[in-house]
Design an enzyme around this catalytic site. Structure first.
Site, PDB file in Angstrom:
ATOM      1  N   GLU A 118      26.448   4.312 -20.932  1.00 28.61           N
ATOM      2  CA  GLU A 118      27.463   3.946 -19.949  1.00 28.61           C
ATOM      3  C   GLU A 118      27.723   5.112 -19.004  1.00 28.61           C
ATOM      4  O   GLU A 118      28.085   4.911 -17.845  1.00 28.61           O
ATOM      5  CB  GLU A 118      28.759   3.521 -20.651  1.00 28.61           C
ATOM      6  CG  GLU A 118      29.726   2.768 -19.746  1.00 28.61           C
ATOM      7  CD  GLU A 118      30.870   2.125 -20.513  1.00 28.61           C
ATOM      8  OE1 GLU A 118      30.783   0.920 -20.806  1.00 28.61           O
ATOM      9  OE2 GLU A 118      31.843   2.839 -20.840  1.00 28.61           O
TER      10      GLU A 118
ATOM     11  N   LYS B 166      31.569  -9.427 -15.808  1.00 27.73           N
ATOM     12  CA  LYS B 166      32.939  -9.875 -16.102  1.00 27.73           C
ATOM     13  C   LYS B 166      33.482 -10.737 -14.961  1.00 27.73           C
ATOM     14  O   LYS B 166      34.166 -11.741 -15.204  1.00 27.73           O
ATOM     15  CB  LYS B 166      33.848  -8.666 -16.344  1.00 27.73           C
ATOM     16  CG  LYS B 166      33.532  -7.895 -17.608  1.00 27.73           C
ATOM     17  CD  LYS B 166      34.667  -6.977 -18.040  1.00 27.73           C
ATOM     18  CE  LYS B 166      34.907  -5.862 -17.082  1.00 27.73           C
ATOM     19  NZ  LYS B 166      35.898  -4.877 -17.578  1.00 27.73           N
TER      20      LYS B 166
ATOM     21  N   HIS C 213      12.039   2.638 -43.111  1.00 26.93           N
ATOM     22  CA  HIS C 213      11.408   1.380 -43.507  1.00 26.93           C
ATOM     23  C   HIS C 213      11.617   0.287 -42.464  1.00 26.93           C
ATOM     24  O   HIS C 213      11.386  -0.893 -42.750  1.00 26.93           O
ATOM     25  CB  HIS C 213      11.955   0.937 -44.862  1.00 26.93           C
ATOM     26  CG  HIS C 213      11.641   1.907 -45.959  1.00 26.93           C
ATOM     27  ND1 HIS C 213      10.486   1.845 -46.702  1.00 26.93           N
ATOM     28  CD2 HIS C 213      12.321   2.996 -46.410  1.00 26.93           C
ATOM     29  CE1 HIS C 213      10.471   2.833 -47.583  1.00 26.93           C
ATOM     30  NE2 HIS C 213      11.573   3.546 -47.424  1.00 26.93           N
TER      31      HIS C 213
END
EC number: 5.3.1.9
Length: 559
Positions: free
Chosen positions: A352, A511, A383
């Protein structure tokens, strides 16, 4: 002048060709002092950066780049309160939040030292009341559970810290975090709680954030379904906000509103009153230790020369790989289960901050900026994705973070954890040559024909860079230091890349569009205002929603 045309940058481009001729394996073989040259000790932390594709000349050139970019001047400006967040004309003073009390620093005519001290005093008193049991819910019971409702910096930081420092919790309170607007998150959290003993912290600077306020209203409805009287909200809800009017309108007593300021960015806000959930869970004294650790790293960053400065060194190594080796991502591997949320926290901090394509002059950058940050705890990561780190075609630098002391000593567990951590960094550096693979297969009984088929698949190219960050113990002080270390790393990179690391306009467009799409999903009319893909998705959601409502209505009428 464009950064990529500067003398310091051009020197690094030329130097990279020289480094390409060498392997780290050869560098270690030719220099028994390599670890000493390329490691730094600070308090109870060691940074080993010797397993990087660097020479002494590399570091000289990178340090020259930092000086020529004005990192020192910009660093001073940040600590002094200059508005270095130039797109919003704001100071950047998360560092002030962790300074010891008694200092004077004016911003917009206010001594922020006094402002911060006042909020910390309010937090301390509140924590003491809740932790001691003096704070009572509406039925006279003490608080047992705290639910922090926030998103982004109001969630990631406090959640990460409370997970990382579980062994240091006082044990009198459980803390829960709700961030996602998906109703599952709050419902699954609330179903195991008791309204009579639950305290909610609504963390929203403006008290208008859609996700946070939607979850807060759901929590309010859940609480009032049992408590009934709205007056009781004051005993079970607190707010971290700057919008007193909205807080009081919600039903929260303004005495239980904890302020913070515009010069505190969300991703840097855990040091502020946003850290109230941390202080409640750990106790205020532990929260102060967290602040002290961050401040100690601030002092190190502010005062140490660049060649002995841990955040600066990490930043320069990151730029070396991002810009000169085209490394598009950077892995963070904490060898400590308590740090399982640390990579996610660093994702926001780094991506950000430095995920920007426009420089301080409003021009599109001609160089790469912030990398993708990702990771998981070791040894789970081994793994999952270490195959890619070891044998994938891309160069992916990695930070390995490991405490020497376990909070849960049990047999050989921690020794095995350390062994795996150190083995992975050695393997990434050394690799395994064709000659070594052939000899290994021959010793295992393979004939030449089978060896010829298999050996390429078992060769490790090595020369994969890592930093190892060793700490004696993961405690509040050291966690504060680690977080601040990465904050300053990100800052230095932003200065060199000539971008603003302290705004986040990239989160706004989605948004804005969501506010338009929400009523369209709830509309009875077909949507045609968007592109064909978005129209189709909205209309499919609309149709499904309408059919679901009809089915539910039919079932209710049947009964």
């Amino acid at each position: 002048m464009e950064l990529s045309r500067s003398a310091a940058w051009s020197a690094l481009v030329f130097h990279k060709h020289e480094v390409d001729k060498k392997t780290m394996r050869d560098m270690f073989a030719g220099d028994s002092d390599r670890f000493v040259k390329f490691s730094l000790s600070w308090k109870e932390m060691l940074l080993d950066y010797s397993k990087n594709r660097i020479t002494s000349r590399t570091m000289e050139l990178l340090l020259e780049l930092a000086h020529s970019a004005g990192v020192d001047e910009k660093r001073q400006q940040m600590f002094q309160g200059a508005p270095i967040n130039f797109t919003e004309n704001r100071s950047v003073l998360h560092t002030a939040l962790r300074r010891p009390p008694g200092y004077v620093l004016e911003v917009d005519g206010l001594n922020i030292g006094d402002e911060i001290a006042g909020v910390l005093f309010q937090m301390k008193n509140f924590c003491e009341k809740v932790i001691s049991g003096k704070w009572k819910g509406y039925t006279g019971k003490s608080i047992t559970d705290v639910v922090n409702i926030g998103i982004g910096g109001s969630d990631l930081g406090p959640y990460m810290v409370t997970e990382a420092l579980k062994p240091f919790a006082h044990g009198g309170l459980d803390v829960h975090f709700v961030s996602n607007i998906d109703g599952t998150h709050i419902r699954e959290t609330l179903k195991r709680l008791d309204p009579e003993t639950t305290l909610f912290i609504i963390a929203s600077k403006t008290f208008t954030t859609q996700e946070t306020l939607t979850n807060a209203m759901s929590a309010r409805e859940w609480f009032l379904a049992r408590a009934v009287e709205e007056e009781y909200i004051k005993k079970h809800f607190a707010a971290v906000s700057t919008n007193q009017e909205k807080v009081v309108e919600f039903g929260i007593d303004d005495a239980n509103m904890f302020r913070f300021w515009d010069w505190v960015g969300g991703r840097y806000s855990l040091w502020s009153s946003i850290g109230l959930s941390i202080a409640l869970y750990l106790g205020f004294n532990r929260f102060e230790e967290l602040l002290a650790g961050a401040h100690a790293m601030d002092e190190h960053f502010l005062n140490e020369p660049f060649n002995r400065n841990i955040p600066v060194i990490l930043a320069l190594l990151g730029i070396w790989y991002r810009n000169f080796f085209d490394a598009a991502s950077h892995a963070v591997i904490p060898y400590d289960q308590y740090l399982h949320r640390f990579p996610a926290y660093l994702q926001q901090l780094d991506m950000e901050s430095n995920g920007k394509r426009v420089d301080e002059n409003g021009h599109t950058v001609t160089h790469a900026t912030g990398p993708v940050i990702w990771g998981e705890p070791g040894t789970n990561a081994q793994h999952a994705f270490f195959q890619l780190l070891h044998q994938g075609p891309d160069l992916i630098p990695a930070d390995f973070i490991v405490p020497l002391k376990s909070q849960n000593p049990s047999g050989e567990h921690h020794d095995m954890l350390l062994a795996n951590c150190f083995a992975q960094t050695e393997a990434l550096m050394k690799g395994k040559t064709e000659q070594e693979v052939r000899a290994e297969l021959s010793d295992a009984g393979y004939d030449e024909a089978d060896i010829q088929k298999l050996f390429q698949h078992k060769v490790f190219s090595g020369n994969r860079p890592t930093n190892t960050i060793l700490v004696h113990e993961l405690n509040p002080f050291m966690l504060g230091s680690l977080i601040a270390m990465y904050e300053h790393k990100v800052f230095v990179q932003g200065v060199i890349w000539r971008i603003n690391s302290f705004d986040q306009w990239g989160v706004e467009l989605g948004k804005q569009l969501a506010r338009t799409i929400l009523p369209e999903i709830q509309s009875a009319e077909a949507v045609t205002a968007h592109d064909a893909s978005t129209n189709a998705l909205i209309n499919m959601a609309r149709t499904f929603r309408e059919e679901n409502i009809r089915k539910e209505s039919a079932q209710l009428s049947f009964f």
